[in-house]
Structures are given as C-alpha cells and as structure tokens.
Write a protein that holds these residues in place. Structure first.
Motif, mmCIF file in Angstrom:
data_model
loop_
_atom_site.group_PDB
_atom_site.id
_atom_site.type_symbol
_atom_site.label_atom_id
_atom_site.label_comp_id
_atom_site.label_asym_id
_atom_site.label_seq_id
_atom_site.Cartn_x
_atom_site.Cartn_y
_atom_site.Cartn_z
ATOM 1 N N CYS A 40 32.519 -16.714 -5.491
ATOM 2 C CA CYS A 40 33.519 -17.748 -5.236
ATOM 3 C C CYS A 40 32.915 -19.067 -4.776
ATOM 4 O O CYS A 40 33.431 -20.118 -5.087
ATOM 5 N N MET A 68 32.956 -20.114 -1.813
ATOM 6 C CA MET A 68 33.817 -20.716 -0.802
ATOM 7 C C MET A 68 33.998 -19.838 0.438
ATOM 8 O O MET A 68 34.959 -19.983 1.170
ATOM 9 N N LEU A 102 43.131 -27.128 -1.669
ATOM 10 C CA LEU A 102 42.680 -27.578 -2.988
ATOM 11 C C LEU A 102 43.050 -26.528 -4.014
ATOM 12 O O LEU A 102 43.228 -25.370 -3.683
ATOM 13 N N GLN A 103 43.087 -26.938 -5.264
ATOM 14 C CA GLN A 103 43.145 -25.945 -6.337
ATOM 15 C C GLN A 103 41.732 -25.399 -6.477
ATOM 16 O O GLN A 103 40.930 -25.908 -7.249
ATOM 17 N N THR A 104 41.477 -24.366 -5.704
ATOM 18 C CA THR A 104 40.098 -23.907 -5.561
ATOM 19 C C THR A 104 39.473 -23.438 -6.864
ATOM 20 O O THR A 104 38.262 -23.391 -6.984
ATOM 21 N N GLU A 105 40.285 -23.057 -7.827
ATOM 22 C CA GLU A 105 39.730 -22.542 -9.077
ATOM 23 C C GLU A 105 39.736 -23.572 -10.195
ATOM 24 O O GLU A 105 39.388 -23.264 -11.327
ATOM 25 N N ARG A 106 40.150 -24.791 -9.893
ATOM 26 C CA ARG A 106 40.207 -25.827 -10.928
ATOM 27 C C ARG A 106 38.778 -26.279 -11.254
ATOM 28 O O ARG A 106 38.022 -26.636 -10.371
ATOM 29 N N THR A 107 38.411 -26.205 -12.510
ATOM 30 C CA THR A 107 37.059 -26.653 -12.878
ATOM 31 C C THR A 107 37.130 -28.009 -13.560
ATOM 32 O O THR A 107 38.094 -28.319 -14.253
ATOM 33 N N ARG A 138 32.652 -26.343 -10.876
ATOM 34 C CA ARG A 138 33.316 -26.509 -9.575
ATOM 35 C C ARG A 138 32.235 -26.818 -8.558
ATOM 36 O O ARG A 138 31.156 -26.248 -8.605
ATOM 37 N N GLU A 159 31.057 -22.449 -15.201
ATOM 38 C CA GLU A 159 31.927 -21.470 -15.829
ATOM 39 C C GLU A 159 31.975 -21.643 -17.346
ATOM 40 O O GLU A 159 31.989 -22.771 -17.855
ATOM 41 N N GLY A 192 32.611 -25.474 -17.600
ATOM 42 C CA GLY A 192 33.435 -25.852 -16.461
ATOM 43 C C GLY A 192 32.547 -25.935 -15.219
ATOM 44 O O GLY A 192 31.590 -25.184 -15.084
#
Lengths: 347, 256, 302
Positions: C268, C270, C29-34, C123, C76, C121
């Motif tokens: 994180c 995660m 995944l785009q782990t940092e995409r909010t 996630r 975020e 943001g």
C-alpha cells in the motif's frame, strides 16, 4: 455523556422500527458445536426474534463490517494503451446491534490506524461513518481477558451502549443519532433505582472475570525474549493457517491483488485481508522470505499486537476477546503464550 | 490481443483426457458466457468435448486424468514432446486422485469386480508427473473454471502462475464458517492448498485434500489435533489417502 | 414508528474531485487514485534492469508531484499489479520521473515489456528521504552496492544541483561484475561536471576490467574520511550495508549520520497493509530511509 433507560418492550419496538428502513445486523444462532453449544454470528436480522441478546460470543468478530475480507479498491476500463479508473466508496447505512465493549474498543484501535494516522483510509471511514453501533454489556465468559488489556469498558465509539438491568436496558448515548433513536422509541430518564440496578450489574460483571493475562512487562519481554524457545514451542504447533487473524477484531494486515477479465477490457484492484502467519506474508519477488518459519511469523503477530502497537498508540492491539484462542485448533491462545513468556522470565 | 500496449500471443491449446471422470474437461467447457472471450485468447486445436478437430501443433496441453495403461504412457510422452507447456489438470492428473483408491486392492480383483470376465488393459495408477514433467499443476476435484480462466490469463500474459501457498482455513474463515472440527467433522483444511473458497467445509463436509498440500503444511500438528478430537487412526488414514494428496510424508497415518 | 439512518455520502466530498496530493498525508485522499504517466523512454541497462523515464500526463498532477531523494512511488499496471519503486532521477526535474526496474516478478516482468509511448499508473511519493539539507557544509559519502545505486542516484543529482553546499563528495560503488555497474555512461559526467570523486570495484572482473577487485569496503583505503564532518548514505543489500556501516562506525562515524534504505514487500505504501511492518515501524512510512541507529534497533531489519 447522556444516559437513559429503555424498557425491553420498547427495545423490541426500537429494533423493529430500525429494521423497517435500515439493514440491521445482530448476533444470530447459526450452528451447534459438538458439545451442543450454540455458535453465533453477526447476520442480517429479518425478525426481532432472531436477535440473540443472551448470546455468548460470535465465532468471528464484526470487524468484517468495516474491513471486509475482500474489497474492490478500484476498477478500470482498459483501452488499447489507456485506461479509465473508477473509485467508489460504499456508503450503505446500517445498524449493528449487540457488539461487545471489546469489539467496540477494537474499532477504536482500528480508527487510530485507519482514520487518525497518516493516509486516512476512505473505504474504512465511509463504512464507519455509515454504521450505527448499539453495543451490549455482558457477563464475561470463562476465557474473556479484556479486563487485562483495558478493553472491558467502553466510553466512545458507539451510538448506544446497553446494559441489561432486568426489565430495562440502561443506555449510554454516544452520538446524536443514538440520541434520536432512544428518543424516538421511548427512552426514559434514569431513575435512582435504575442507577442502583446499573451499579450492581456493573459490580456483578466485574466480579465474574476469571481469566487474567499479565501483560505488565510483555512489551519488554517481546524484545528481551525475542530468541526464547517459547516461540519455537508454540510455533511448532502453529499450522500457519491464519485463522487467528481472520477471526480477530483488530488484525488488519492485508494484501492487494489485481486481475483483469478474460476479455482484457476490465480490471480490478482488490484488497483482501491477510495474516502475518501465512507462509508468504513477508515473501518478496524472487521468493526470498523474510519470515520463513512458523514460529517467527507467530512471534511477529504477537510483536505487533503487544509491542509495536503499544509503542505507537500506548495500548495493545489485542482486546482480550480470545476468539483467536477459540479458533486455533492447535490451542495457541494469548493467555497460554503470554503465561509461558512470563514464566520464562521468572526462571 | 493487446494489453496496455503489450502484445499478447495467442497460444494453441489442446486438451487430453486419460483415466478420470471427465469432470475437469467438462469444467473447461463450462461457463459458456465466457467461451467467446476464451477463444479470443487461445486457439483450441484439439479438445474432443467441444470439437472433432484434431489439428495438432499445440503450445499448451491440458492433461486430465491419471495415467494407468502402457498406451497412456506412450500417448502422454508424445504430448509432452509436442507441448511447450504441459498443465496437469485436476486431482487425478496432479495427485492420482480418486482412481488411486484402486491401489488398495490387488489389480486382478479390482478389474474382476468391475468388469467380470471382460478383459481390459489396466495398470498402476500414476500421476502425470510420475511419467513426464508437468510444468504446472492446476489442482482440484473438479478444477474450478474461474481458476482455469485465471490460469489462462497468466499464461497468455507470460506470467508464472502463483497458486495460493496457504491452507484452506484462510478462505473458510473469510466466509465466516463455523469450524467443522468444532462440530465434530474431520477436516484437512489446515494442510490443504487454498483456492477452492472452502466449498466443502462451507457445506459442512470437511476438507478432503483434493487440492494437494499447502506449502510447508504442518502434518505433525494436525495429526495431534485430529487424535485429540477423537478421530481414529483408520479414519484419519482413510481421509488423507483418499485423493493420494499427501503421499510421501512420514507423519500422517497410513491405511493398514 | 420507524427511523431512517441518514446516509453520509463520502463520494460527494470535495476530495473526490481533487487530484490527490500524497505529500498531504493527514488529509482524506483518494488513496488508490493513480496518476497516469507516459513512458518517454525505456532504456535497457542490463538484461535484468531497465530505466524508465516517465511523465505524468495531466499538467496539474505533474506540477503538484514533488519528491525528495530516497522516496519511492507505487507503480501500477492496471490489472497486473502494483509495486514500490525508488525514484532514481533528479527530484528537481518536474517534467519527468526516472525509475529503474529490475525484472524479478510478475509486475516488473510485465513493465519490462512496455515500450516508449505506453503508460503506467503512479501513486506517491511515499516514505522518508535522505536528509540532504542536514548534510550542508559537510563531506558526503555515497556508497552503493549493486542495485543500491538506483535510490542513491537521486541524491547524486541533488548534490550536483546544490554542489556549493557540500565539501568533498565521494561515490563508492561496487557490483558483482563490470557489466552490472549501472549508469556507467554517466560516471565521466559525475566526476567532471558534478565534481565528485568516484571509485568503483567489482568482485568478478572481466578481461577489460582494470580497476580494483574485491568487496566495497576495500575502497575505504583510498578515501580519507573525517568522522567528525562526514555524512554517509549507504544503499545496497542488507549484508553489504551492515558491513559498510560497521566499518564506518569503527572509523568513528556516528550511526545517526549514516543513512540506509531498506527494501521490504509493500502493498500500500501508506502504513496500512502491514506487509513492511516490523513491530511499530512501517518501512513505507518511517522508512525506507533510516539512520543506522534506527536500523540497529529494528528486530529483523538485517
């Protein structure tokens, strides 16, 4: 696995050929310490002769090629109340020559966390996939204890792995890219003599281990001796400076920080390598510190390395390179601490 | 200025210099390409190095230099009375700094050595915090312009700035420097607050402690290490007293 | 002779154009995409606590977001920072998410200054949840101390939405002062509409307080507990949940039927940054919801 050999002249051609079209990194001589000994570091090679195939160890591990000390996770263009987020992964191909078995095993451990566990990390994955690793066997140094933690040999995680057998290198081929490289630059079939030479070199390496760390019951000791004075004894010396974690090939704890530029129109989210020894590692907003004392933080570093990781992946996180022991001015090394812990148990 | 819907106030800022080399003030005026943005964030009402205006009515005062004369004391008290926020800026203001070296000699001798017959007003070298409370101490000799810009952003956002609590070694190792102690060079990195990107060890100079102590610095351990490395008591004392960064602790050697 | 190493461009993989689904943990995944989320309402509960009702802007992302009581999201403010916050509203509400934020640090302080219409943001969701379905057919004790009501509130909604699945459901809630009892405007509804029993207690009463005074464990005298047929969810500061769980233990409630939510620093969410790591346990992956037996086996948890 496939094996070939390559003559040292052809190895030179191989590295020079790779340098033509790719960034190639390897151990270079960087400083001399006060005893006159060379200090090495993985740096970009501009010339084959910079490559020190007889190097001892690099002061810092090559971990930072995969987990940089500082890395931008995402950037933002800010508008009045809105923003646009950008995420790009670095995918510049490169070659690292001369990584030790312990360092490659360290990557395999990081693979467990970064690729094979929940939430695979695309930043790490992109770098890992774009890095060709040419490993190199060596005679253990005085303080190498990789053998005690089963990290002295490696069968996966590299493209090529070289063992010096005199005029040639004995080459284990770990990937298609590795195969193409050896094939292109004059790899030869393994002769019976090569195999004998390989065998005696491996025997020689095995016979040279001097340092042993008994980790048999360390996972249990981490719980049983949780309140032991061993931790305070070493913790009193610890300067909570994080050097151990920075040079370590497997320590991957990090912190995330965000900042905005002076015009408040651009922002960035950055990840930077942290150390569980640093004073505010487990500090929460309001300044409550879950780990207020150096010895507690030191203990948790060992707890993660020798207990937590074992529980999760059936292996210690430590690969026995002793870089932390070398970097620690206070003389805190896994060998010293674990010996102490074992002795406490005997008393 | 609005940041994601949050109205940011534009504070009035003044800069004052006392005893020091003015290097920190110069840093404040450096990085010219960012000055335009900086002046959007804050209104500079009094800063001798960039303007002859003396408008007063400031919210934030950046105070550079150590405090050495009675008139300085009075001036600083007046600044404190006006400023909502006082930032001691640079090693001289935060620690006493290099000026503190003069305290090693009787005052008349030092004055005579430099000024001869000429009479000057001078007194004990003091930190800003020795005279009035400082709300924030921006460390370094000189201060880093990037850190100053970061600080301005925190202040404009109304956020309490968190300087690194850990020592210089972290940043030094992140730059993959060979430890200068291994090369026989005395270094105070393990007890000095990070944030300088290890610029001195990077250049093989060893750390001199200009940013003051890191939090809960382990002096006992470092002194033992320095002795083991063969550094003399005098050498260690000379180094730790240079910026007056570690005064008050009972562990580090002091000058005879 | 040369050889160019082929470049693997991850930026061209399909996941780069897909909305990350944080419930599919094993996928790249785009782990940092909010997800961008708009604040519909910002309600000041106390001087320190503010409740935000937020809506994920993109309808596709909104439809995909699915959480369970006890889970958390990373919130975020780009350029300021990101923090872990428990989900406090109903998890069956797919239109908006409710989060309650206490002003303690840089990021929470800035988020407190956001008004309705501003954006944050998001996630997530991340972490384990209270096993609400396992509790079907039993009595449920919901016990909160102070800010602990925030993660507990989503299980209160769950119970209401599945009320016939449970026998007696009791909320015990203690705070330092009456003013710090959060969501007091809802108690009437919880009692009458949700059909829950609720007792509150404070340590420092004011002149208007008529209820009991003291520590939360004092409320146990008023509640009959069947240790063989009861589950408990206990949220609050470590000293509080330790006292409560030990008390329930003494009454014969098995430790594996008591659930607590731990709070640790997280960067994180995660299982990567290790800030919430204790040995092999990551509060963000293995928690924040743990049964009490697991907590007892964690060094340093309490």
């Amino acid at each position: 696995m496939l094996y070939k050999t390559i003559t040292k002249e052809n190895f030179r051609r191989m590295i020079e050929g790779l340098m033509e079209d790719n960034d190639v990194f390897g151990p270079k001589w960087r400083d001399r310490d006060k005893n006159g000994d060379k200090v090495y570091r993985f740096l970009k090679l501009n010339d084959f002769d910079e490559l020190q195939m007889d190097y001892t160890r690099t002061y810092s591990s090559p971990k930072n090629f995969f987990i940089p000390f500082k890395e931008t996770l995402s950037t933002y263009d800010l508008a009045e109340t809105e923003w646009d987020q950008q995420i790009r992964y670095t995918v510049h191909p490169r070659v690292i020559v001369g990584m030790r078995a312990c360092d490659i095993n360290a990557l395999r451990k990081l693979d467990e966390v970064m690729v094979k566990s929940a939430f695979p990390n695309p930043y790490y994955f992109a770098r890992r996939r774009n890095t060709v690793i040419i490993g190199l066997d060596h005679e253990p140094l005085e303080d190498c204890f990789c053998r005690s933690v089963n990290a002295d040999v490696v069968f996966k995680g590299f493209d090529l792995f070289l063992t010096d057998i005199g005029a040639k290198y004995f080459v284990a081929i770990g990937s298609d890219t590795g195969y193409r490289i050896v094939d292109r630059f004059g790899g030869e079939e393994v002769s019976e003599a090569d195999q004998d030479a390989f065998k005696s070199m491996k025997k020689r390496i095995e016979s040279k281990f001097k340092t042993q760390v008994d980790v048999t019951i360390v996972p249990e000791l981490m719980d049983l001796e949780f309140e032991s004075e061993v931790w305070e004894r070493w913790g009193d010396k610890c300067m909570s400076c994080g050097s151990c974690a920075m040079v370590c090939p497997t320590c991957y704890c990090y912190g995330v920080e965000e900042d905005v530029d002076l015009s408040f129109t651009h922002a960035a989210k950055q990840r930077f390598l942290y150390s569980c020894n640093l004073i505010d590692f487990a500090m929460v907003a309001g300044d409550h510190n879950f780990r207020p004392e150096p010895h507690i933080r030191l203990k948790y570093r060992y707890y993660h390395q020798f207990r937590g990781f074992v529980e999760a992946f059936n292996q210690s996180l430590c690969v026995g390179c002793n870089r932390c022991g070398v970097a620690c001015l206070a003389g805190i090394s896994p060998k010293a601490v674990i010996d102490d812990l074992n002795e406490t148990e005997q008393r | 200025m609005k940041y994601l819907g949050i109205e940011l106030p534009k504070p009035k800022v003044a800069v004052f210099g006392f005893t020091g080399c003015e290097g920190c003030q110069l840093q404040l005026a450096n990085n010219e390409q960012n000055l335009k943005d900086l002046f959007e964030l804050v209104e500079v009402v009094d800063f001798r190095l960039i303007s002859s205006d003396k408008l007063g009515g400031y919210d934030i005062a950046f105070v550079e230099g150590s405090i050495t004369t009675d008139s300085d004391v009075e001036a600083l008290k007046a600044i404190r009375a006006q400023a909502k926020l006082l930032v001691a800026t640079g090693a001289c203001a935060c620690l006493g700094g290099v000026n503190n070296l003069r305290e090693r000699f009787p005052l008349p001798d030092a004055v005579a050595e430099v000024y001869g017959e000429h009479k000057i007003e001078s007194g004990q070298v003091r930190r800003v915090a020795d005279v009035v409370p400082a709300d924030i101490e921006l460390p370094g000799c000189p201060i880093s312009k990037l850190e100053f810009e970061w600080l301005v952003r925190q202040l404009v956002m109304g956020v309490e700035p968190q300087f690194p609590r850990y020592p210089v070694c972290v940043e030094c190792k992140q730059r993959i420097n060979t430890c200068v102690m291994d090369m026989g060079i005395l270094c105070l990195g393990p007890i000095t607050r990070a944030g300088c990107n290890a610029v001195c060890p990077r250049n093989r100079a060893g750390c001199w402690g200009c940013r003051g102590p890191s939090e809960e610095a382990n002096y006992e351990s470092l002194v033992e290490i320095l002795r083991e490395h063969g550094f003399s008591e005098a050498h260690i004392a000379e180094r730790v007293s240079f910026f007056n960064a570690f005064s008050g602790n009972q562990v580090l050697p002091v000058l005879e | 002779m040369t050889l160019k190493i082929p470049r693997y461009d991850i930026n061209r993989e399909p996941f780069m154009t897909q909305t990350p689904d944080f419930n599919r943990k094993s996928q790249l995944l785009q782990t940092e995409r909010t997800y961008k989320a708009r604040i519909n309402a910002a309600i000041q509960l106390t001087p320190e606590e503010k409740l935000f009702q937020i809506q994920i802007l993109d309808p596709k992302e909104r439809a995909q977001f699915s959480c369970l009581p006890g889970q958390f999201v990373m919130v975020e403010l780009p350029g300021c920072g990101e923090i872990a916050i428990s989900i406090s509203g109903s998890c069956s509400n797919h239109e908006f998410i409710e989060i309650c934020i206490r002003k303690v640090g840089k990021v929470t302080g800035m988020i407190h200054r956001l008004e309705a219409g501003a954006m944050v943001g998001i996630r997530g969701p991340f972490g384990t949840h209270f096993p609400m379905r396992e509790m079907n057919g039993s009595n449920v004790l919901l016990i909160a101390g102070g800010l602990g009501i925030v993660p507990l509130r989503s299980s209160i909604y769950w119970v209401n939405e599945h009320r016939p699945d449970y026998k007696d459901v009791t909320i015990l809630y203690g705070a330092r002062t009456p003013k710090l009892l959060l969501f007091d405007y809802q108690y009437e509804e919880w009692r009458k509409v949700f059909n829950l029993t609720m007792h509150t207690i404070v340590e420092e009463p004011d002149e208007n307080w008529t209820g009991p005074v003291g520590l939360i464990t004092q409320l146990f005298d008023q509640v009959p507990i069947d240790p063989d047929d009861t589950f408990a969810i206990v949220c609050g500061p470590p000293v509080m949940f330790k006292f409560v769980c030990d008390h329930l233990s003494a009454l014969g409630l098995p430790m594996q039927r008591m659930f607590v939510s731990l709070e640790r620093r997280m960067h994180c969410g995660m299982g990567k940054c290790c800030r919430c790591n204790v040995g092999s346990t990551f509060t963000c992956l293995d928690g924040p919801v743990f049964d009490y037996w697991s907590v007892m086996n964690l060094q340093e948890a309490i």
